[in-house]
Design a protein around this motif. Structure first.
Motif, short mmCIF file in Angstrom:
data_model
loop_
_atom_site.label_atom_id
_atom_site.label_comp_id
_atom_site.label_asym_id
_atom_site.label_seq_id
_atom_site.Cartn_x
_atom_site.Cartn_y
_atom_site.Cartn_z
N SER A 157 0.83 -1.21 0.00
CA SER A 157 0.00 0.00 0.00
C SER A 157 0.87 1.27 0.00
CB SER A 157 -0.91 -0.04 1.23
OG SER A 157 -1.33 1.23 1.58
N ILE A 158 1.91 1.27 0.83
CA ILE A 158 2.82 2.43 0.91
C ILE A 158 3.52 2.64 -0.42
CG2 ILE A 158 4.94 3.28 2.01
CD1 ILE A 158 2.57 3.39 3.88
N VAL A 159 4.00 1.53 -1.01
CA VAL A 159 4.73 1.62 -2.29
C VAL A 159 3.80 2.19 -3.36
CG1 VAL A 159 5.77 0.25 -4.13
CG2 VAL A 159 6.42 -0.16 -1.74
N ILE A 160 2.53 1.78 -3.36
CA ILE A 160 1.57 2.30 -4.36
C ILE A 160 1.40 3.81 -4.19
CG2 ILE A 160 -0.86 2.31 -5.04
CD1 ILE A 160 -0.84 -0.73 -4.46
N VAL A 161 1.25 4.26 -2.94
CA VAL A 161 1.10 5.70 -2.69
C VAL A 161 2.31 6.44 -3.26
CG1 VAL A 161 0.91 7.48 -0.92
CG2 VAL A 161 -0.29 5.33 -0.63
N MET A 162 3.51 5.89 -3.02
CA MET A 162 4.75 6.52 -3.52
C MET A 162 4.76 6.58 -5.04
SD MET A 162 7.89 5.07 -1.32
CE MET A 162 7.90 5.04 0.45
N LEU A 163 4.48 5.42 -5.66
CA LEU A 163 4.57 5.34 -7.13
C LEU A 163 3.52 6.24 -7.78
CD1 LEU A 163 5.21 1.52 -7.67
CD2 LEU A 163 6.86 3.39 -7.60
N SER A 183 2.64 9.02 -6.88
CA SER A 183 3.06 10.42 -6.84
C SER A 183 4.06 10.77 -7.94
CB SER A 183 3.65 10.74 -5.47
OG SER A 183 4.96 10.23 -5.39
N ILE A 184 4.61 9.73 -8.61
CA ILE A 184 5.55 9.99 -9.71
C ILE A 184 4.72 10.16 -10.99
CG2 ILE A 184 7.53 9.10 -11.00
CD1 ILE A 184 8.15 7.37 -8.46
N PRO A 185 4.70 11.38 -11.57
CA PRO A 185 3.82 11.69 -12.71
C PRO A 185 3.90 10.65 -13.82
CG PRO A 185 4.95 13.67 -11.96
CD PRO A 185 5.53 12.53 -11.20
N LYS A 186 5.13 10.31 -14.24
CA LYS A 186 5.31 9.37 -15.36
C LYS A 186 4.60 8.04 -15.13
CE LYS A 186 9.81 10.46 -17.22
NZ LYS A 186 11.19 9.96 -17.22
N LEU A 187 4.82 7.46 -13.95
CA LEU A 187 4.24 6.15 -13.63
C LEU A 187 2.73 6.25 -13.49
CD1 LEU A 187 6.82 4.78 -11.07
CD2 LEU A 187 6.42 3.96 -13.38
N ASN A 188 2.26 7.35 -12.93
CA ASN A 188 0.83 7.50 -12.69
C ASN A 188 0.07 7.56 -14.01
OD1 ASN A 188 -1.32 7.62 -10.94
ND2 ASN A 188 -1.42 9.84 -11.00
N GLU A 189 0.65 8.22 -15.01
CA GLU A 189 0.00 8.29 -16.33
C GLU A 189 -0.20 6.90 -16.90
OE1 GLU A 189 2.07 10.81 -19.11
OE2 GLU A 189 2.13 12.45 -17.63
N LYS A 190 0.86 6.10 -16.79
CA LYS A 190 0.85 4.76 -17.40
C LYS A 190 -0.06 3.78 -16.66
CE LYS A 190 4.93 3.26 -20.04
NZ LYS A 190 6.32 2.85 -19.85
N GLU A 246 5.49 20.61 -6.43
CA GLU A 246 6.51 20.45 -7.45
C GLU A 246 7.34 21.71 -7.68
OE1 GLU A 246 5.04 18.65 -11.03
OE2 GLU A 246 3.71 17.35 -9.87
N GLU A 247 6.78 22.88 -7.37
CA GLU A 247 7.51 24.12 -7.65
C GLU A 247 8.81 24.20 -6.85
OE1 GLU A 247 4.26 24.69 -5.97
OE2 GLU A 247 3.63 23.72 -7.82
N SER A 248 8.81 23.63 -5.63
CA SER A 248 9.99 23.72 -4.77
C SER A 248 10.96 22.56 -5.01
CB SER A 248 9.57 23.70 -3.30
OG SER A 248 8.47 24.54 -3.10
N GLY A 249 10.60 21.66 -5.92
CA GLY A 249 11.48 20.54 -6.21
C GLY A 249 10.99 19.22 -5.62
N PHE A 250 9.91 19.26 -4.83
CA PHE A 250 9.38 18.02 -4.25
C PHE A 250 8.44 17.39 -5.30
CE2 PHE A 250 10.68 20.61 -0.78
CZ PHE A 250 11.17 19.75 0.18
N VAL A 251 9.03 16.83 -6.37
CA VAL A 251 8.25 16.39 -7.51
C VAL A 251 7.47 15.10 -7.27
CG1 VAL A 251 9.62 17.58 -9.25
CG2 VAL A 251 10.33 15.33 -8.47
N SER A 252 7.86 14.31 -6.29
CA SER A 252 7.13 13.07 -5.98
C SER A 252 7.39 12.69 -4.53
CB SER A 252 7.57 11.94 -6.91
OG SER A 252 8.90 11.59 -6.63
#
Lengths: 267, 267, 267, 267
Positions: free
Chosen positions: B27-33, B35-42, C165-171
């Protein structure tokens, strides 16, 4: 009145201390908020008014402290007496002299007074142990810090020679500043070595800084351990203050001031 | 069912805890992933599906925990009861309210539950010693941190006056923030003094920070050493939990709950 | 031959170890220098030649180690056996496969072998005390580091929400990375909070990091002190190794291997 | 004359030491100020004149030290003898050789001499305890620092491979420099990982650095505690120096030099 202002064992004395603490904190917060341009534009008048009210209250407190003691000079020239004076003076001075807003920061010293409230048994005990540990290792830490400073002067000069002005080491004092930043493991990065030799010396400084941080820790830990184990450290938990000379740290069952012989009224 | 969910001494109880731990980590790993724009799109759909499955399982667990105890309120209003609730609520709420994705982070608190599994003998012992050492020196560390904060307020205000807005010290709170960054030897470098006087005061702050880091270390080391040497610290290694009030830390041979008198079934 | 290669008590054994140490250091320095573009352009051929010579010598050493022991598998699958193999393999592989220069870094592991030479009495003693102190507090430090990691996950997620994201905390992973950088007081400054709330939380994280650094120190110091004081810790200072199974840590007057019963030749 | 120059127990000896200390500090301050371009332009002549005066005085002191001792070679080739020579040589050399201003920094070493004045009872005691604690744990700290360096070499190489030249890791030595900056929690931020894998490894390095800083602290604290508790450490508080061989650390009631047998005049 003396009991209320100088001691914290009675309900009234505690209430007085708590009100004082709140006033101090409010005062500090106002100083902080005033420094934020956006807020100051909006609420400048409110801040100014509050500032005068708090300064007025602190003035009353200062006068009350002088009146309620037999020997006012004992208080006036004590550490806290000077701080109390400094915490009201700036605003009055700023009324006469324009542009003296810098003096307002003296009010920050007012925070030191809140330590008086900490003189509740438990905190006093904890604080005293700490103070004793630091005081016992004072000389050793001074020797250590002196050695650190010497290392910083030597390495700062070396870095000034090696790196030069291009890397930001514009003078020896700046080099020493950088050495302190590095040795204490702070590492701002506003100045950083770029030449291989400079980076090598920086690496040596860092590893030394990493290794010798153990020294003050070892000193304080040892002294603190010793104090913790010894039974001799008796801690005075009451807040009895002499009416005459304002001396503290009386025994719980003391009848006369250990400093001036004045009877201590506990009735 | 109570034994499986609340205790970890039986094979089934251990298995339950291990499955729960894996679910939490996934669950924690999913929350982290997410938040990464690239992965979330896919993989947005996959994340969403997994999220609902995990939330469903946690909901079942939450209900099971309420059912299997005699006094459910004891669990519901306990620290872990609230965390368990908070770990399922966000997703259900987000279903009704759009844009409440911020609540998803509450799930991070779920990690706190994995400490239950740590209640295997050895880790419990280690954890308890630590907790006791920190708890014993709580007041002393509070006094110390308060002194540090006071130093930061004073030096932050000084730096605001000396350096001014050109160097990034735009207000007193920012100055205090910088002082904390410096005194704790973090040193981001986003704000750094540029005037000689500012650099001198910064150097003093850094050396003080370097010297006084020894104080909390000394306190914790001394308290920890004391605990380590004393025989009084008895550590409860079993995970027996009362069926009625969910009280823990029973003696190994206890027959009745020390909190509510309910018999403890160990058969 | 076994005595020379595996032990360091005879003059020949010491000489062998010293030559090996020099070869390892030369090899490491070559890897380093090769990575500097300027030097590699100039001296690529010299580096390549030296590299082959050193690899050849290490290959001979590896074969000698296998031959001189009765049970070669004991050595081959030991920690050092694998490192010895990994230190020669990359170059041979790079001969066949182009672009495998990354494997060359495996050679860095070769440095681990120099610890064998440290098995001179004094260093062994010091190293063993350290190893024992760390090993004894392993679990407690694991619990502590786990707690630190949990704090970093929570605060990293919070900072991601607050700063954005503006401050660099992108994920969230970047937020966690920043939290670790901050809590450990490293503070690169590549990412730094800019909002007042973000700076406040950063200040809290820093003060926590400053306070809790005392915990591992307390643990290691206590365990180390305990070991230092106890008489039980007997330290084996000789470098006798069994001819059959390569077992170490024999008593000074041992006649047979404590692991396989093979007689130890000390004549 | 010997008593005045080499000892600090007589009023004249103390006065001599204090004057020397002031001269050294003035000399250091001049070196620093000279390095600031603005000040050097303005006051170059004043600095030059003062420099010659101080160098003259130090030359007189150096000659006086040689004359007042029976065996001058004992002093000339001692640590402080060489420093004393190095503190006067640069200026004389710069008179003959142009552009040798770099040698002026050797004067910084002069600061080392102020430790002699620290040989006032209390400071000597404190300094000796420290020196003994560090000297006793010398080997253990060497083993520790060696392990740290090895970790830095491995992780620096890894980061060079992972991050590459785009992130600033232009060569393995730079990677190692970065690793040392990170592991020691300095964290300049001039080089910082940008790839997820690089940031993950950086996080691991930081947490390791945060965890293992406990090790040297543990060592020094333990050794220091041991010394503090033992009664064997006798500290020599006087500054008696032999007229013949300049040996120090004589017993308070010693009548003859423990090194060369020369009678010690205390009349």
């Amino acid at each position: 009145m003396h009991d209320i202002i100088y001691e914290a064992d009675t309900p009234m004395g505690k209430l007085f201390d708590v009100i004082l603490l709140i006033l101090i904190l409010v005062s500090i917060v106002i100083v902080m908020l005033e420094s934020i341009p956006k807020l100051n534009e909006k609420y400048a008048d409110t801040f100014y008014l509050l500032e005068w009210i708090i300064t007025g209250l602190f003035t009353i407190e200062y006068i009350a402290r002088i009146i309620s003691i037999k020997k006012p000079t004992k208080y006036i020239f004590s550490f806290y007496g000077i701080i109390d004076l400094l915490s009201v003076l700036p605003l009055y001075l700023s009324f006469f002299i324009a542009g003296s807003s810098a003096l307002l920061t003296v009010r920050s010293l007012r925070l030191l007074r809140i330590f008086r409230i900490l003189k509740v048994s438990r905190y006093l005990g904890a604080g005293n142990y700490l103070k004793k540990a630091i005081s016992d290792s004072r000389e050793k830490i001074a020797v250590f810090l002196f050695a650190v400073l010497m290392m910083c002067i030597i390495s700062g000069t070396l870095m000034y020679i090696i790196e030069g002005e291009e890397s930001g080491f514009v003078s020896i004092p700046v080099g020493i500043y950088w050495s302190i930043v590095t040795l204490t493991t702070v590492g701002f990065g506003d100045i950083a070595p770029v030449t291989p030799l400079g980076q090598f010396i920086a690496a040596v400084i860092m590893i030394m800084g990493y290794g010798i941080i153990a020294v003050p820790t070892g000193i304080v830990t040892s002294e603190y351990s010793k104090n913790l184990n010894s039974k001799e450290n008796k801690v005075i938990l009451n807040t009895i203050a002499c009416y005459n000379c304002n001396a503290k740290k009386h025994q719980d069952d003391a009848k006369f001031c250990h400093n001036c012989g004045e009877p201590l009224r506990d009735d």
